[in-house]
Design a protein around this motif. Structure first.
Motif, PDB file in Angstrom:
ATOM      1  N   THR A 107     -50.722 -11.187   6.747  1.00 35.27           N
ATOM      2  CA  THR A 107     -50.323 -10.858   5.372  1.00 35.27           C
ATOM      3  C   THR A 107     -51.250  -9.839   4.707  1.00 35.27           C
ATOM      4  O   THR A 107     -51.195  -9.664   3.485  1.00 35.27           O
ATOM      5  CB  THR A 107     -50.307 -12.123   4.504  1.00 35.27           C
ATOM      6  OG1 THR A 107     -51.625 -12.670   4.442  1.00 35.27           O
ATOM      7  CG2 THR A 107     -49.320 -13.153   5.038  1.00 35.27           C
ATOM      8  N   LEU A 108     -52.093  -9.181   5.513  1.00 35.33           N
ATOM      9  CA  LEU A 108     -53.094  -8.239   4.984  1.00 35.33           C
ATOM     10  C   LEU A 108     -53.916  -8.896   3.879  1.00 35.33           C
ATOM     11  O   LEU A 108     -54.001  -8.427   2.753  1.00 35.33           O
ATOM     12  CB  LEU A 108     -52.436  -6.958   4.486  1.00 35.33           C
ATOM     13  CG  LEU A 108     -51.781  -6.096   5.557  1.00 35.33           C
ATOM     14  CD1 LEU A 108     -51.134  -4.876   4.932  1.00 35.33           C
ATOM     15  CD2 LEU A 108     -52.768  -5.694   6.626  1.00 35.33           C
ATOM     16  N   GLY A 109     -54.540  -9.986   4.262  1.00 33.15           N
ATOM     17  CA  GLY A 109     -55.417 -10.691   3.323  1.00 33.15           C
ATOM     18  C   GLY A 109     -54.658 -11.264   2.161  1.00 33.15           C
ATOM     19  O   GLY A 109     -55.122 -11.210   1.026  1.00 33.15           O
ATOM     20  N   LEU A 110     -53.475 -11.827   2.440  1.00 35.14           N
ATOM     21  CA  LEU A 110     -52.565 -12.331   1.409  1.00 35.14           C
ATOM     22  C   LEU A 110     -52.341 -11.253   0.346  1.00 35.14           C
ATOM     23  O   LEU A 110     -52.481 -11.467  -0.849  1.00 35.14           O
ATOM     24  CB  LEU A 110     -53.064 -13.624   0.782  1.00 35.14           C
ATOM     25  CG  LEU A 110     -53.174 -14.834   1.711  1.00 35.14           C
ATOM     26  CD1 LEU A 110     -53.749 -16.023   0.963  1.00 35.14           C
ATOM     27  CD2 LEU A 110     -51.840 -15.177   2.328  1.00 35.14           C
ATOM     28  N   LEU A 111     -52.023 -10.067   0.845  1.00 38.12           N
ATOM     29  CA  LEU A 111     -51.763  -8.877   0.024  1.00 38.12           C
ATOM     30  C   LEU A 111     -52.958  -8.500  -0.849  1.00 38.12           C
ATOM     31  O   LEU A 111     -52.805  -7.949  -1.931  1.00 38.12           O
ATOM     32  CB  LEU A 111     -50.507  -9.076  -0.819  1.00 38.12           C
ATOM     33  CG  LEU A 111     -49.236  -9.353  -0.021  1.00 38.12           C
ATOM     34  CD1 LEU A 111     -48.067  -9.618  -0.949  1.00 38.12           C
ATOM     35  CD2 LEU A 111     -48.924  -8.209   0.922  1.00 38.12           C
ATOM     36  N   GLY A 112     -54.137  -8.795  -0.358  1.00 38.84           N
ATOM     37  CA  GLY A 112     -55.364  -8.429  -1.056  1.00 38.84           C
ATOM     38  C   GLY A 112     -55.898  -9.501  -1.988  1.00 38.84           C
ATOM     39  O   GLY A 112     -57.079  -9.526  -2.313  1.00 38.84           O
TER      40      GLY A 112
END
Length: 141
Positions: A107-112
């Motif tokens: 999730t790419l770091g939970l969308l950042g």
């Protein structure tokens, strides 16, 4: 009397200051979340605070070494991994948190948002892990 191992390293503080100082990464590294947030919102207080911090890092390093618990998990490694590979969960894999590491990876770091959460809590996570491993308790993955 046994001396506690250093938890934070001055060269890593300067590395974080150089690559992410205007976003307060070095301040988060040293456990100063409120001023880290202030630096993040004001570009290091319009770069002036960022420059002043170059002289304050040795003192922040001493304070952090007295504040946090040393152990098997290295704070500096966790922070460098988070700075450069945080959205991929590298720091979470390093700490043995495989489940959330995979989640961050997908999730790419939970969308950042997860990485921002970790900015505020990473020292506590590492300290807690070091406390658990020092007591010989199993650390949940």
């Amino acid at each position: 009397m046994q001396q506690q191992k250093e938890t934070h390293l001055t060269p890593i503080g300067y590395l974080l200051w150089f690559f992410g100082g205007i976003f307060g990464y070095h301040r988060f590294y040293y456990g100063r979340q409120l001023t880290g947030l202030l630096w993040m919102l004001t570009a290091g207080i319009f770069f002036i605070g960022w420059i002043v911090d170059a002289f304050l890092i040795p003192g922040m390093n001493r304070d952090a070494n007295n504040q946090f618990k040393s152990g098997e998990t290295d704070y500096s490694v966790a922070w460098v991994l988070m700075l450069f590979l945080g959205i991929f969960g590298a720091h979470r894999f390093y700490m043995g948190k495989i489940g959330t590491g995979v989640l961050y990876l997908l999730t790419l770091g939970l969308l950042g948002f997860g990485v921002i959460y970790d900015l505020f809590t990473l020292n506590g996570q590492v300290s807690e892990r070091n406390g658990e491993t020092a007591q010989g308790e199993p650390v949940p993955a």
